[in-house]
Design a protein around this motif. Structure first.
Motif: not given
Length: 220
Positions: A130, A87-88, A85, A162
């Motif tokens: 991120t 995100t974080t 992921a 991605t």
């Protein structure tokens, strides 16, 4: 004294079974927080999955049990990795002189538009964080808590970030203290499946890294 020959270390993780203790004789693994190490069996090849806790300070580190000095010969770190992921997330792949084995800290951290160089020693590598306004890998070199050469806030790779996408990084620390950061991704591959790496940044001007210092190869 240096052995006067090519020294090679690494792991394909084919023997990984969920324990940091089975990574092979060349690899050392540790972290801070609730890090986990697990074999991935639903994909081809040997894959080690690293997991961390949810706080900013939690991380997991792969390195070697030995350190290396550039004066003894060119130092090349190759790593193939992906993340589940975007995100974080924070990743560092490269060489670092300072690495606390009890509470390891990211050598490079990028927030908004500023690169922070942690620790008191030399650093050369690729950072993905991120915390930045624009998510991208950045090549950077620093020493003593500050940028050196022409690193400043790092050089962007301008690459697709991605999740679940393989990357191959090569970070080279040369005998004269100069450095190179290369990066390839699954979107640019040769016919045999190997990834096309391209030079993101060569650090060869101004103040360079000290060739007598000892560095850890590091993926975290």
């Amino acid at each position: 004294m240096p052995q006067g020959r090519l020294i090679h270390g690494g792991s394909d993780f084919l023997g990984a079974n969920g324990s940091a203790a089975v990574l092979g004789p060349d690899i050392s693994a540790f972290g801070v927080g609730t890090e986990t190490y697990a074999a991935t069996i639903d994909e081809s090849g040997g894959i080690l999955a690293l997991g961390t806790g949810a706080t900013d300070a939690d991380n997991a580190v792969l390195t070697t049990t030995a350190k290396f000095a550039p004066r003894d010969g060119k130092m090349v770190l190759n790593a193939r990795f992906k993340y589940d992921a975007a995100t974080t997330l924070a990743i560092f792949c490269g060489w670092t002189e300072t690495l606390d084995t009890t509470t390891p800290v990211m050598p490079l951290e990028f927030a908004t538009s500023t690169m922070t160089y942690n620790g008191t020693g030399g650093i050369l590598g690729l950072s993905l964080d991120t915390g930045g306004t624009t998510l991208d890998f950045r090549a950077a070199m620093g020493d003593g808590g500050a940028a050196i050469s022409d690193s400043s806030n790092g050089t962007r790779a301008n690459i697709t970030t991605t999740a679940d996408r393989w990357f191959e990084a090569t970070v080279i620390l040369n005998e004269d203290g100069s450095g190179e950061c290369w990066l390839g991704d699954v979107g640019h591959a040769f016919s045999d499946g190997t990834l096309k790496s391209r030079l993101i940044k060569r650090f060869s001007t101004g103040t360079l890294l000290t060739t007598t210092d000892l560095f850890f190869p590091c993926l975290m």
